[in-house]
Design a protein around this motif. Structure first.
Motif, PDB file in Angstrom:
ATOM      1  N   CYS A  49       0.843  -1.129   0.173  1.00  0.00           N
ATOM      2  CA  CYS A  49       0.034  -0.032   0.043  1.00  0.00           C
ATOM      3  C   CYS A  49       1.021   1.238   0.007  1.00  0.00           C
ATOM      4  O   CYS A  49       2.175   1.425   0.469  1.00  0.00           O
ATOM      5  CB  CYS A  49      -0.999   0.011   1.253  1.00  0.00           C
ATOM      6  N   TRP A  50       0.377   2.488  -0.551  1.00  0.00           N
ATOM      7  CA  TRP A  50       1.209   3.393  -0.677  1.00  0.00           C
ATOM      8  C   TRP A  50       1.435   4.166   0.722  1.00  0.00           C
ATOM      9  O   TRP A  50       0.549   4.137   1.585  1.00  0.00           O
ATOM     10  CB  TRP A  50       0.574   4.555  -1.587  1.00  0.00           C
ATOM     11  N   ARG A  51       2.707   4.863   0.971  1.00  0.00           N
ATOM     12  CA  ARG A  51       2.729   5.406   2.029  1.00  0.00           C
ATOM     13  C   ARG A  51       2.402   6.947   1.767  1.00  0.00           C
ATOM     14  O   ARG A  51       1.486   7.100   0.975  1.00  0.00           O
ATOM     15  CB  ARG A  51       4.372   5.492   2.409  1.00  0.00           C
TER      16      ARG A  51
ATOM     17  N   GLY B 232       9.226   5.658  -5.700  1.00  0.00           N
ATOM     18  CA  GLY B 232       7.806   4.854  -5.231  1.00  0.00           C
ATOM     19  C   GLY B 232       8.016   4.598  -3.881  1.00  0.00           C
ATOM     20  O   GLY B 232       9.105   3.856  -3.610  1.00  0.00           O
ATOM     21  N   ALA B 233       7.289   4.980  -2.931  1.00  0.00           N
ATOM     22  CA  ALA B 233       7.242   4.782  -1.606  1.00  0.00           C
ATOM     23  C   ALA B 233       6.150   3.921  -1.163  1.00  0.00           C
ATOM     24  O   ALA B 233       5.002   4.569  -1.003  1.00  0.00           O
ATOM     25  CB  ALA B 233       7.425   6.024  -0.736  1.00  0.00           C
TER      26      ALA B 233
ATOM     27  N   ASP C 116      10.736   1.041  -0.993  1.00  0.00           N
ATOM     28  CA  ASP C 116      11.259   2.087  -1.790  1.00  0.00           C
ATOM     29  C   ASP C 116      11.778   1.605  -3.182  1.00  0.00           C
ATOM     30  O   ASP C 116      12.840   1.124  -2.917  1.00  0.00           O
ATOM     31  CB  ASP C 116      12.073   2.952  -1.148  1.00  0.00           C
ATOM     32  N   GLU C 117      11.292   2.109  -4.272  1.00  0.00           N
ATOM     33  CA  GLU C 117      11.741   1.537  -5.548  1.00  0.00           C
ATOM     34  C   GLU C 117      11.748   2.746  -6.482  1.00  0.00           C
ATOM     35  O   GLU C 117      10.271   3.450  -6.593  1.00  0.00           O
ATOM     36  CB  GLU C 117      11.108   0.318  -6.136  1.00  0.00           C
ATOM     37  N   PRO C 118      12.533   2.762  -7.323  1.00  0.00           N
ATOM     38  CA  PRO C 118      12.485   4.132  -8.637  1.00  0.00           C
ATOM     39  C   PRO C 118      11.657   3.292  -9.415  1.00  0.00           C
ATOM     40  O   PRO C 118      11.596   2.221 -10.062  1.00  0.00           O
ATOM     41  CB  PRO C 118      13.708   4.063  -8.993  1.00  0.00           C
ATOM     42  N   MET C 119      10.700   4.379 -10.038  1.00  0.00           N
ATOM     43  CA  MET C 119       9.667   3.896 -10.991  1.00  0.00           C
ATOM     44  C   MET C 119       9.848   4.556 -12.210  1.00  0.00           C
ATOM     45  O   MET C 119       9.762   5.904 -12.496  1.00  0.00           O
ATOM     46  CB  MET C 119       8.134   4.082 -10.259  1.00  0.00           C
ATOM     47  N   LEU C 120      10.033   3.854 -13.330  1.00  0.00           N
ATOM     48  CA  LEU C 120      10.131   4.387 -14.694  1.00  0.00           C
ATOM     49  C   LEU C 120       8.573   4.739 -15.228  1.00  0.00           C
ATOM     50  O   LEU C 120       7.919   3.900 -15.664  1.00  0.00           O
ATOM     51  CB  LEU C 120      10.896   3.431 -15.665  1.00  0.00           C
ATOM     52  N   ILE C 121       8.047   5.962 -15.114  1.00  0.00           N
ATOM     53  CA  ILE C 121       7.058   6.261 -15.573  1.00  0.00           C
ATOM     54  C   ILE C 121       6.657   6.597 -16.940  1.00  0.00           C
ATOM     55  O   ILE C 121       5.549   6.189 -17.519  1.00  0.00           O
ATOM     56  CB  ILE C 121       6.679   7.710 -14.843  1.00  0.00           C
TER      57      ILE C 121
ATOM     58  N   GLU D 222       5.414  11.747  -0.278  1.00  0.00           N
ATOM     59  CA  GLU D 222       6.567  10.636  -0.607  1.00  0.00           C
ATOM     60  C   GLU D 222       6.455   9.928  -1.788  1.00  0.00           C
ATOM     61  O   GLU D 222       7.485   9.491  -2.505  1.00  0.00           O
ATOM     62  CB  GLU D 222       6.772   9.630   0.466  1.00  0.00           C
ATOM     63  N   ASN D 223       5.365  10.268  -2.459  1.00  0.00           N
ATOM     64  CA  ASN D 223       5.183   9.605  -3.863  1.00  0.00           C
ATOM     65  C   ASN D 223       4.755  10.654  -4.763  1.00  0.00           C
ATOM     66  O   ASN D 223       3.535  11.148  -5.236  1.00  0.00           O
ATOM     67  CB  ASN D 223       3.926   8.778  -3.906  1.00  0.00           C
TER      68      ASN D 223
END
Length: 328
Positions: free
Chosen positions: A201-203, A318-319, A260-265, A207-208
């Protein structure tokens, strides 16, 4: 808990006919949940069945504009969340032969991965969105995954068979319950004692940045609109509240890990700007603006997106919380 390899999925069905008849009678008699919405689901090769959705607002949204948007952007979203999805599956520790329930399965990417992980077991994806469930069925069939099944269901009230599942997981699908206490209690009932729960679930929203850089936020900055209150996507950002909900539902061994992961949008800013422009919220905002105002709004969004542009694409942090627990 496992079924025989290559077998059908009767143990994963919920005796829908009897339960639906009971719920339909209650609905027609006016004794069902006051906000129940009676919907139909047609499964290939089977008769039409129905289910009761008490979470009517989310049901309407995910069977409408939001659901269509997620189907259109499915590959982008799966790529964005790929690192987080991998962490979820690792935490779920799915073993060969186990029965898995995926909550808020959407287009079924996590369900299909769970089905592959369980091998001789089975995975069931459940979602309020009929249109996304239809897409999930298509994708599973196309991938040749025969031990995954998908059903349209509101898990807050769905009459799961008690103790039928070894694992319940959710890839950002549990935040949309309008009665999370009831939903988690129902999921606890569906798990065998000692069964495992794992979900993302999103924090917090701040943070996002993916959720804070868009047309709605830009419109508020330019005085062309007002930001609404906290989105449902962040309803479980408070780990204290989530822990209390899970404990009250009968779960123990509750743990929270920051994921916490980098997200390629998007591949570049232009690509991401078009993605943002096509979102249901942006479409609604833009419809009420003059061409000049719309152009100014797009420039504001583009300028914000530039901060995350790189030679590898537009990448944002992404957090999330990765939550695990056991059925006590």
């Amino acid at each position: 808990m496992a079924s025989e390899p290559g077998g059908s999925l009767p143990d994963l069905h919920w005796s829908l006919a009897g339960n639906v008849e009971h719920e339909e009678q209650a609905y027609l008699a006016g004794t069902a949940h006051p906000r129940a919405e009676f919907l139909e689901d047609v499964d290939a090769g089977r008769c039409s069945v129905a289910f009761v959705a008490v979470n009517a607002e989310q049901s309407e949204d995910w069977n409408g504009a939001s659901g269509r948007h997620f189907i259109e952007q499915r590959e982008r979203h799966e790529r964005m969340r790929g690192g987080l999805t991998a962490r979820l599956l690792a935490a779920a520790q799915i073993q060969d032969g186990e029965n898995v329930l995926d909550i808020g399965c959407g287009c079924g990417d996590a369900t299909i991965l769970a089905a592959r992980a369980t091998g001789s077991g089975h995975a069931l994806g459940a979602d309020l969105s009929r249109i996304q469930v239809a897409e999930a069925r298509r994708l599973a069939a196309s991938a040749g995954v025969t031990n995954a099944r998908f059903e349209v269901a509101d898990v807050q009230v769905q009459p799961f068979q008690a103790g039928n599942f070894d694992v319940v997981l959710s890839n950002f699908g549990v935040m949309f319950f309008d009665d999370p206490a009831a939903a988690f209690a129902n999921l606890r009932k569906a798990l065998r004692r000692g069964g495992r729960l794992a979900f993302l679930c999103w924090r917090a929203r701040d943070e996002n940045p993916f959720f804070t850089i868009g047309f709605a936020e830009a419109a508020a900055v330019l005085g062309l609109g007002e930001l609404t209150g906290p989105a449902a996507a962040f309803s479980l950002a408070d780990s204290g509240r989530v822990g209390a909900l899970l404990s009250g539902a009968g779960f123990g061994g509750i743990e929270f890990a920051k994921a916490d992961e980098p997200m390629l949008i998007g591949c570049d800013v232009a690509d991401l700007l078009e993605y943002e422009r096509a979102s249901p919220g942006a479409t609604e905002i833009l419809a009420g603006l003059s061409p000049a105002q719309a152009a100014g709004l797009a420039r504001q969004v583009r300028d914000c997106l530039m901060a995350y542009a790189s030679p590898d694409g537009v990448i944002m942090p992404g957090a999330a919380w990765l939550v695990t627990a056991q059925a006590a």
